[in-house]
Design an enzyme around this catalytic site. Sequence first.
Site, PDB file in Angstrom:
ATOM      1  N   SER A 163       0.939  -1.255   0.020  1.00 43.53           N
ATOM      2  CA  SER A 163      -0.072  -0.078  -0.089  1.00 43.53           C
ATOM      3  C   SER A 163       0.760   1.285  -0.001  1.00 43.53           C
ATOM      4  CB  SER A 163      -0.951  -0.138   1.150  1.00 43.53           C
ATOM      5  OG  SER A 163      -1.858   1.070   1.085  1.00 43.53           O
ATOM      6  N   ASP A 320      -3.124   6.546  -3.311  1.00 44.41           N
ATOM      7  CA  ASP A 320      -1.802   5.968  -2.631  1.00 44.41           C
ATOM      8  C   ASP A 320      -1.416   4.848  -3.904  1.00 44.41           C
ATOM      9  OD1 ASP A 320      -3.900   4.243  -2.195  1.00 44.41           O
ATOM     10  OD2 ASP A 320      -3.037   3.620  -0.203  1.00 44.41           O
ATOM     11  N   ASP A 322      -1.236   1.805  -4.205  1.00 48.63           N
ATOM     12  CA  ASP A 322      -2.277   0.771  -4.599  1.00 48.63           C
ATOM     13  C   ASP A 322      -3.789   1.000  -4.890  1.00 48.63           C
ATOM     14  OD1 ASP A 322      -2.772   0.834  -1.655  1.00 48.63           O
ATOM     15  OD2 ASP A 322      -3.425  -1.236  -1.884  1.00 48.63           O
ATOM     16  N   ASP A 324      -6.263   2.269  -3.299  1.00 48.56           N
ATOM     17  CA  ASP A 324      -7.267   1.952  -2.217  1.00 48.56           C
ATOM     18  C   ASP A 324      -7.647   2.977  -1.546  1.00 48.56           C
ATOM     19  OD1 ASP A 324      -5.270   1.529  -0.373  1.00 48.56           O
ATOM     20  OD2 ASP A 324      -5.927  -0.075   0.331  1.00 48.56           O
TER      21      ASP A 324
END
Length: 583
Positions: A163, A320, A322, A324
């Site tokens: 992440s 961000d 990734d 999400d």
Amino acid sequence: MTSSDADFRLLDEARAWASQDPDPATSASLLELVRLVEEGDPAARQELEDSFRGTLQFGTAGLRAALGPGPNRMNRVVVRRAAAGLAAFLVDAVGQTSPGTRPRAVVGYDARYNSDIFAAETAAIFTAAGIETFLMPSALPTPVLAYAVRALGCDGGVMVTASHNPPQDNGYKVYLGRHAVPGSGNGAQIVTPYDAGIAARISAVGPLESITLAPEGWTVLDGSIAGDYQRAAAALALRDHFPARDLRIVLTPLHGVGGGTALAVLQAAGFTDVTLVAEQAEPDPGFPTVSFPNPEEPGALDLALETAARVDADIVIANDPDADRAAVAAKDPDTGAWRMLRGDEVGALLGAHVVARLAATAPGGEGQGVTGVFANSIVSSRLLARIATAAGYAHEETLTGFKWISRVPGLVYGYEEALGYCVAPDLVKDKDGISAAVLIAELAAAAKAGGKTIFDTLDELYLKHGLHASDQLSIRVADLGLLDAMMNRLRVSPPESFGSSAVEVFTDLSQGTDQLPPTDGLLYVTRDLTRVIIRPSGTEPKLKCYLEVIHHAASAAELPAARQSARASLDAVLRDVSEALGL
């Protein structure tokens, strides 16, 4: 055991690991560490000790750690064992709930170092275990993987990502679906007791050479799964009810994997005036333009704000790495300066917009057939509860993390203050920074069409429900034992007041409540409704303190004074929290 005995044992353990490590790079780096330790290098000894200090533990966040050799790092050995244990769990779980059914799983990955390798080996191990396995065709956002778990009818899903962690980290996030978990948990991240069940099976995995990797047999998906997600996310836009599209957007994926997907979704939803931050548009595991690839961190949005000023944008949206999570920045009309909105501010705006969308599409007209539940984590603002209740909707508080929020039965909208928003639970049962971006653009365009800014919309919420002002104090530690010491200090000597307001409610969350399962945290509510929550982070070596005060203003003219008063109250509470922690 003498110091020299401990050194010999550590070095022998490292050599043994290097001899069976399938990755020549980590094997070589480990042997180099051994050489440096033998020469007396103290930094190398510390690194080697930390790499072999226990085993990286699998929990509700899956796995997440720095890349490197050893059982306490993310590497191919650790990932192979995790994949084998998860495969055993899925085979057992599906065998119990649906005998004779072949388990199915999908594996995705981001663009971090080794993500593609970890994903490919996971697919090979799943396949060898008899699981029908799908592998994403390329590095794609986490929400696409979460979507695929349910769209493909899978029993499990793995997303290889860390992440918004630093470049040297990677991780292993697990979802359960279909036959593996019942009811509202289908397609969500794992929670207790599933984490313990998976961890037990990982521990039971035999020697590394006993783990079989199939040479072939899994299905590499084509681009249609990402295309299906993009179409579904774009279709969330309610063009008939919120037709405004005059909005100039600056978008940044922060060197992550969300840029192409987010741009395609926004454009398909009708928001065509989108400028990508060129320096951050392509995936880059080194994250060269930011010191920390987290939109919440100071400086992360500097390039996006510079771009926004240059193109005279209305709004900045940042995902961000990734994708999400979503951050929002806009020009504050009071100061004329660009600023990033807090997660609680965006959470309230989206919550009110979801209420408006539900009212606009209610079959019996506005206010008719009001069903559904709004939810947020316990550390997020209480404003959403007031918005939902005023509109006739139920509201629930959950533990921190979307693994809990997404499981709320009847959920129509959920968020947490750390920039996570679930605006379409039927699409993605997790936080999703791309579908959230669609609704953020929709509400911002609607405000602009009405001659307002999103800050004006916030003020309207504050006048109706009270000015909810929040802040945080994060204390990063080198020794995790310090977190326990600080929490114990508060339990032994609980504060009697915060900001000159007496504590009237004290809840040790580790004991659980009627609404929440046990978690390590402390909650205080004072006489004037100031709330303080203190908890260790679940993913980083931090103690996190969440503060919220509520002030009221009778008119727009009184809001500036209310903001100043709220800021002063938060500062006073911050001082009291620091004193209580012995800082």
